[in-house]
Write a protein that holds these residues in place. Structure first.
Motif, short mmCIF file in Angstrom:
data_model
loop_
_atom_site.label_atom_id
_atom_site.label_comp_id
_atom_site.label_asym_id
_atom_site.label_seq_id
_atom_site.Cartn_x
_atom_site.Cartn_y
_atom_site.Cartn_z
N ALA A 119 0.82 -1.21 0.00
CA ALA A 119 0.00 0.00 0.00
C ALA A 119 0.86 1.26 0.00
O ALA A 119 0.40 2.32 -0.43
CB ALA A 119 -0.93 -0.01 1.22
N PHE A 125 -1.55 1.12 -6.34
CA PHE A 125 -2.99 1.11 -6.11
C PHE A 125 -3.67 2.34 -6.70
O PHE A 125 -3.06 3.41 -6.81
CB PHE A 125 -3.29 1.04 -4.61
N TRP A 126 -4.93 2.16 -7.09
CA TRP A 126 -5.81 3.27 -7.49
C TRP A 126 -7.12 3.11 -6.73
O TRP A 126 -7.79 2.09 -6.84
CB TRP A 126 -6.08 3.23 -9.00
N ARG A 127 -7.43 4.09 -5.90
CA ARG A 127 -8.67 4.07 -5.11
C ARG A 127 -8.88 2.73 -4.40
O ARG A 127 -9.97 2.16 -4.40
CB ARG A 127 -9.87 4.42 -5.98
N GLY A 128 -7.80 2.23 -3.82
CA GLY A 128 -7.86 1.00 -3.06
C GLY A 128 -7.77 -0.28 -3.86
O GLY A 128 -7.78 -1.38 -3.29
N LEU A 129 -7.67 -0.19 -5.17
CA LEU A 129 -7.57 -1.37 -6.03
C LEU A 129 -6.15 -1.51 -6.56
O LEU A 129 -5.56 -0.53 -7.05
CB LEU A 129 -8.53 -1.27 -7.21
N ARG A 130 -5.60 -2.71 -6.47
CA ARG A 130 -4.28 -2.98 -7.05
C ARG A 130 -4.44 -3.07 -8.57
O ARG A 130 -5.23 -3.87 -9.07
CB ARG A 130 -3.73 -4.29 -6.51
N GLY A 205 -10.17 -7.33 -5.15
CA GLY A 205 -9.43 -6.14 -4.75
C GLY A 205 -8.44 -5.65 -5.78
O GLY A 205 -7.61 -4.78 -5.49
N THR A 206 -8.51 -6.20 -6.99
CA THR A 206 -7.64 -5.73 -8.07
C THR A 206 -8.48 -5.11 -9.18
O THR A 206 -9.67 -5.40 -9.33
CB THR A 206 -6.80 -6.88 -8.67
#
Length: 403
Positions: A119, A125-130, A205-206
Motif C-alpha cells: 500500500a 494502487f488506485w482508489r484501493g484497487l491494485r 481487490g484488483t
C-alpha cells in the motif's frame, strides 16, 4: 600434479552471482528439485542444483554460449594452487538440462511469482484497487523437427513464418511490473483460451486491464466472478447498445450471453488529443476512438477521466515484454536456445524466474530511493545483477529444506 575437476563436481563456497542466490536460495532450489522429482540418483559432475542455477544464468548472459555461461558461474570459485577447472562440454550441459526437465523451473517460478508492491509503494494502487494488466506476446523457437511438431508458425496468404512460435500470456502488477502469473502454449492457442487458464490468479481487490483482443461474454463474466473490477477495451465491431446515459456522458450497456444471459457494463468512449504549452495543439489530429467497458458502474466512485488515464497503464504489459525480449533476451530477432518442447518450457520458466528476480531487485531499490518502481530501468538493473558480487552459493553440504 594438478587435479582436473569438471565444473559442477562438488559445491563451492562462494560465487559472485548475487541476484540468483538472493532470490533463489539453495534451499528453495532443492525444494523445487524434490517437488519435481528431479533429484539425481547418483553423484554427477553436473548435479541438479547446479544445473538449475546454470539454466537461470543463461537468462543473465544471453549473448554467450553454454561454456561462457558456465564460466560466468565459476570464475570466482576459490581454487587451490594445485587445482583447475575443466569446463563441461556443451553436450554434457545439454544432457544435464534434459535430465533436469522443466518441472523444477516451473515450481521455482511458482514460488517467486506474485505482486511485489504494498500500500506504501507509489503507483501500485488506485482508489484501493491494485492495478494489474493482462496481455500476451510470442517467442520464436528454433526450427527443429520436435519444435515444429509442437508449435505452430505464423502464416500469411503468401508464406509461412521462418520459425515456430510459442504464445505467452502474463498477468502483471502495473506499479512494479512484477509477474503475478504466466502461461504459454503453441501459437495456435488463442489469448482468450490462455486467459481462462490464468483466471484463478486474478484476485478480489484488483483492477484488471486488458486490450480489445480479450472481451467476450464468457471471459468477462468469468474474470468478474473472481472478484476483480475490470477495465477492458472493446473493439470497433463489439456491439454495445445504449441502455442508459449517465450524467458524466458515459453510458450503461450490456453484453449478451448464451440463453438470454446478460451482464451490465459501463462504457467510456474518448479520443486522445495532443497538447502543447497553453492548451491543445491545433495542428494535431485526434487519436482513434477508444471504447472501454468496465464493471465500475458509478461515475462518482470511478470518474471517466481517471479510468481513461488508467487504461494507458495497460502498456505496462508491453514494457514487461520489451524488457524480456530486448534487454533480457538480447534483441527482438533472437530465438530461444532449445530444440525440444520440454527444453523450451524449461527455458521459458527460467526466463520468467530471472525477470522476476530482477524486478524484485528494482522494487527494493525504488523503495530505498522513495520513487515508483516503474521508474527503475530494467536494463540498468539487469546489468547490476550481472555484476553482483559476494553472494552465497550452494553450501558445502547439500540437503533439502522446505522454504
Amino acid at each position: 600434479m594438478a587435479r582436473d575437476h569438471v565444473v559442477g563436481n562438488g559445491y563451492p563456497e562462494r560465487i559472485r552471482l548475487g541476484v540468483l542466490t538472493r532470490t533463489f536460495s539453495a534451499e528453495l532450489v532443492d525444494f523445487a528439485i524434490e517437488e519435481a522429482g528431479a533429484r539425481e540418483r547418483a553423484v554427477r559432475s553436473l548435479p541438479a542444483r547446479l544445473v538449475v542455477y546454470f539454466t537461470l544464468a543463461m537468462w543473465l548472459f544471453t549473448s554467450v554460449g553454454y561454456g561462457g555461461v558456465l564460466r560466468e558461474l565459476v570464475e570466482h570459485w576459490p581454487l587451490g594452487r594445485s587445482e583447475r577447472w575443466r569446463v563441461a562440454s556443451t553436450g554434457s550441459l545439454t544432457k544435464a538440462r534434459a535430465r533436469l526437465g522443466a518441472s523444477a523451473l516451473r515450481v521455482l517460478f511458482d514460488r517467486v511469482r506474485g505482486v511485489q508492491g504494498t500500500a506504501a509503494t507509489p503507483g501500485v494502487f488506485w482508489r484501493g484497487l491494485r492495478v494489474t494488466s493482462l496481455d500476451g506476446t510470442v517467442f520464436d523457437v528454433p526450427d527443429s523437427a520436435a519444435n515444429a511438431a509442437a508449435y505452430s508458425r505464423p502464416a500469411t496468404k503468401n508464406r509461412r513464418g521462418p520459425y515456430p512460435q510459442v504464445r505467452l500470456l502474463a498477468l502483471v502488477e502495473c506499479g512494479t511490473l512484477a509477474v503475478i502469473g504466466a502461461i504459454f502454449d503453441s501459437l495456435a492457442v488463442g489469448e482468450r483460451t490462455l486467459a481462462k487458464r490464468l483466471l484463478p490468479l486474478v484476485e478480489r481487490g484488483t483492477l484488471l486491464l486488458a486490450d480489445r483482443g480479450f472481451p467476450s461474454f464468457g471471459l468477462f463474466t468469468a474474470a468478474a466472478a473472481q472478484g476483480a473490477e475490470l477495465l477492458w477495451r472493446a473493439g470497433a465491431s463489439f456491439t454495445l447498445p445504449v441502455d442508459q446515459v449517465l450524467a458524466d456522458g458515459t453510458y450503461l450497456s450490456h453484453l449478451n450471453g448464451p440463453r438470454g444471459a446478460r451482464v451490465t457494463v459501463r462504457v467510456i468512449e474518448y479520443t486522445v488529443h495532443a497538447t502543447c504549452e497553453g492548451g491543445p495543439d491545433p495542428t494535431a489530429t485526434s487519436s482513434e476512438l477508444f471504447c472501454l467497458i468496465t464493471t465500475l458502474l458509478d461515475p462518482e466512485a470511478a470518474p471517466a477521466e481517471e479510468l481513461a488515464e488508467l487504461y494507458a497503464r495497460r502498456w505496462t504489459s508491453e514494457t514487461t515484454y520489451r524488457s524480456i525480449k530486448v534487454e533480457q533476451r538480447g534483441g527482438r530477432t533472437a530465438t530461444l536456445r532449445s530444440n525440444s518442447p520440454a527444453m523450451v518450457e524449461q527455458e521459458l520458466w527460467a526466463m520468467l524466474c530471472v525477470y522476476q528476480a530482477v524486478r524484485d531487485l528494482a522494487t527494493d531499490s525504488a523503495a530505498d530511493a522513495g520513487i515508483p518502481p516503474a521508474r527503475i530501468s530494467f536494463k540498468h538493473t539487469l546489468h547490476a545483477a550481472q555484476r553482483t558480487i559476494g553472494a552465497d552459493f550452494p553450501p558445502s553440504t547439500p540437503g533439502r529444506q522446505d522454504p
